[in-house]
Scaffold this motif. Structure first.
Motif, PDB file in Angstrom:
ATOM      1  N   GLN A   8       0.628  -0.733   0.212  1.00  0.00           N
ATOM      2  CA  GLN A   8       0.326   0.222   0.261  1.00  0.00           C
ATOM      3  C   GLN A   8       0.629   1.288   0.151  1.00  0.00           C
ATOM      4  O   GLN A   8       0.368   2.124  -0.705  1.00  0.00           O
ATOM      5  N   ARG A   9       1.996   1.067   0.708  1.00  0.00           N
ATOM      6  CA  ARG A   9       3.190   2.341   0.990  1.00  0.00           C
ATOM      7  C   ARG A   9       3.467   2.126  -0.272  1.00  0.00           C
ATOM      8  O   ARG A   9       3.757   3.617  -1.179  1.00  0.00           O
ATOM      9  N   LEU A  10       4.109   2.302  -1.331  1.00  0.00           N
ATOM     10  CA  LEU A  10       4.688   1.511  -2.348  1.00  0.00           C
ATOM     11  C   LEU A  10       3.325   2.301  -3.514  1.00  0.00           C
ATOM     12  O   LEU A  10       3.657   3.280  -4.681  1.00  0.00           O
ATOM     13  N   ASP A  11       2.622   1.963  -3.129  1.00  0.00           N
ATOM     14  CA  ASP A  11       1.110   2.321  -4.606  1.00  0.00           C
ATOM     15  C   ASP A  11       1.283   3.506  -3.857  1.00  0.00           C
ATOM     16  O   ASP A  11       0.894   4.675  -4.784  1.00  0.00           O
ATOM     17  N   ALA A  12       0.984   3.845  -2.989  1.00  0.00           N
ATOM     18  CA  ALA A  12       1.106   5.272  -2.889  1.00  0.00           C
ATOM     19  C   ALA A  12       2.157   6.507  -3.020  1.00  0.00           C
ATOM     20  O   ALA A  12       1.834   7.289  -3.565  1.00  0.00           O
ATOM     21  N   LEU A  13       2.726   5.817  -3.324  1.00  0.00           N
ATOM     22  CA  LEU A  13       4.462   6.363  -3.553  1.00  0.00           C
ATOM     23  C   LEU A  13       4.442   6.139  -5.394  1.00  0.00           C
ATOM     24  O   LEU A  13       5.403   7.270  -6.146  1.00  0.00           O
ATOM     25  N   GLY A  14       3.323   5.878  -5.966  1.00  0.00           N
ATOM     26  CA  GLY A  14       4.095   5.437  -7.491  1.00  0.00           C
ATOM     27  C   GLY A  14       4.919   4.986  -8.004  1.00  0.00           C
ATOM     28  O   GLY A  14       5.369   4.881  -9.042  1.00  0.00           O
ATOM     29  N   ILE A  15       5.451   3.741  -7.036  1.00  0.00           N
ATOM     30  CA  ILE A  15       6.386   2.832  -7.449  1.00  0.00           C
ATOM     31  C   ILE A  15       5.961   1.735  -7.899  1.00  0.00           C
ATOM     32  O   ILE A  15       4.973   0.433  -6.834  1.00  0.00           O
ATOM     33  N   ALA A  16       6.214   1.441  -9.028  1.00  0.00           N
ATOM     34  CA  ALA A  16       5.505  -0.858  -9.675  1.00  0.00           C
ATOM     35  C   ALA A  16       6.059  -1.858  -8.371  1.00  0.00           C
ATOM     36  O   ALA A  16       7.724  -1.167  -8.011  1.00  0.00           O
ATOM     37  N   GLN A  30       7.395 -15.013   0.505  1.00  0.00           N
ATOM     38  CA  GLN A  30       7.410 -13.998  -0.960  1.00  0.00           C
ATOM     39  C   GLN A  30       7.965 -12.554  -0.388  1.00  0.00           C
ATOM     40  O   GLN A  30       7.552 -12.197   0.319  1.00  0.00           O
ATOM     41  N   ASN A  31       9.134 -12.395  -1.642  1.00  0.00           N
ATOM     42  CA  ASN A  31       9.557 -11.274  -1.463  1.00  0.00           C
ATOM     43  C   ASN A  31       9.365 -10.498  -2.316  1.00  0.00           C
ATOM     44  O   ASN A  31       7.966 -10.540  -3.378  1.00  0.00           O
ATOM     45  N   LEU A  32       8.793  -9.149  -2.197  1.00  0.00           N
ATOM     46  CA  LEU A  32       7.868  -8.424  -2.581  1.00  0.00           C
ATOM     47  C   LEU A  32       9.471  -7.710  -3.334  1.00  0.00           C
ATOM     48  O   LEU A  32      10.149  -6.684  -2.809  1.00  0.00           O
ATOM     49  N   VAL A  33       9.066  -6.992  -5.230  1.00  0.00           N
ATOM     50  CA  VAL A  33      10.167  -6.686  -4.538  1.00  0.00           C
ATOM     51  C   VAL A  33       9.527  -5.301  -5.938  1.00  0.00           C
ATOM     52  O   VAL A  33       8.833  -5.212  -6.520  1.00  0.00           O
ATOM     53  N   ALA A  34       9.931  -4.204  -5.811  1.00  0.00           N
ATOM     54  CA  ALA A  34       9.972  -3.173  -6.165  1.00  0.00           C
ATOM     55  C   ALA A  34      10.978  -2.355  -7.181  1.00  0.00           C
ATOM     56  O   ALA A  34      12.204  -2.473  -6.734  1.00  0.00           O
ATOM     57  N   ASP A  35      10.795  -2.109  -8.384  1.00  0.00           N
ATOM     58  CA  ASP A  35      11.517  -1.276  -9.270  1.00  0.00           C
ATOM     59  C   ASP A  35      11.247   0.448  -9.807  1.00  0.00           C
ATOM     60  O   ASP A  35      10.507   0.725  -9.857  1.00  0.00           O
ATOM     61  N   LEU A  36      12.530   1.038  -8.981  1.00  0.00           N
ATOM     62  CA  LEU A  36      12.445   2.481  -9.220  1.00  0.00           C
ATOM     63  C   LEU A  36      12.922   3.035 -10.533  1.00  0.00           C
ATOM     64  O   LEU A  36      12.648   4.239 -11.026  1.00  0.00           O
ATOM     65  N   GLY A  37      13.082   2.095 -11.323  1.00  0.00           N
ATOM     66  CA  GLY A  37      13.480   2.345 -12.977  1.00  0.00           C
ATOM     67  C   GLY A  37      14.949   3.103 -12.689  1.00  0.00           C
ATOM     68  O   GLY A  37      16.142   2.385 -11.956  1.00  0.00           O
TER      69      GLY A  37
END
Length: 244
Positions: A8-16, A30-37
């Motif tokens: 939810q926090r990543l969604d709020a930050l606009g991070i996929a 489950q690892n949660l993987v976010a990509d900042l580009g």
């Protein structure tokens, strides 16, 4: 629920981001993987913290504090990206039962090898940025030392540190460091505990973690923002120094 809150926090930050299921040593997580580009075909910077907890307590110090620090850093690096490295952020599962999340990550065939992994564990109170680094003479450590002096926060780098996810990367031959925020006077008494010793005065962090006391009431974030600025400045300096 902890994973959902991170998402939810990543969604709020606009991070996929995505959930990445794994099996390691007969355990599923489950690892949660976010990509900042970032720039294409450039070496990866990987940042992470484990989000699982032991059965007792709320896991506030270990390791919601580390996850919160990573999310704040992700926000800063999304707002002003690094020039020479793409960035991924991972919230690791099953650290508490054998570093399984990171071990599964490094064991995955075809996985991109990061130029550096920075691990956050115990980042909720204290006056000193404690860093595990195999080499205290690197430009990255020098940048952190300079930034810590500017922020007037203690800085203690070295190769002695409690076991956490950096070990999985180092064992696989991949550069890795860990950072914590603790009381500077607690570092020397902390290490013997992990070796089975009993210091005369058990440091606060060892009284709190993995216990019923590990709640938000024990946190004191007075220097956390300062420590995060130090890490961010150090990473931006590292980004320029290691540009290819």
């Amino acid at each position: 629920g902890r994973g959902d809150a991170i998402g939810q926090r990543l969604d709020a930050l606009g991070i996929a981001w995505k959930r990445e299921a794994f099996e390691q040593d007969g355990q599923a997580g489950q690892n949660l993987v976010a990509d900042l580009g970032g720039p294409d075909k450039a070496p990866l910077l990987l940042i992470g913290a484990h989000y699982d907890k032991v059965a007792v307590g709320h896991g506030a110090t270990v390791n919601a504090s580390g996850v919160a620090a990573v999310l704040e850093l992700a926000q800063a690096l999304k707002a002003i990206p690094l020039e020479h490295h793409p960035v991924q952020v991972v919230s690791w599962d099953l650290e508490e039962i054998g570093l399984l999340g990171a071990r599964a990550w490094v064991a995955t065939e075809g996985r991109e090898k990061p130029a550096l992994y920075v691990n956050f564990d115990v980042f909720g109170w204290g006056d000193t940025l404690w860093m595990m680094t195999p080499d205290s003479g690197t430009p990255f450590v020098a940048a952190l030392r300079t930034a810590s002096q500017q922020e007037k926060i203690g800085f203690s780098p070295g190769d002695k540190y409690p076991p956490t996810h950096h070990l999985a990367f180092l064992k696989a031959g991949r550069p890795a460091v860990s950072v914590s925020v603790v009381g500077g006077d607690q570092i020397d008494p902390i290490l013997p505990v992990f070796g089975g010793g009993k210091p005369a005065q058990v440091p606060k962090v060892m009284q709190v973690i993995h216990s019923e006391r590990d709640t938000a009431a024990e946190l004191d974030a007075a220097r956390v923002d300062d420590a995060l600025r130090v890490v961010e400045q150090g990473l931006r300096a590292w980004d320029h120094q290691t540009a290819h």
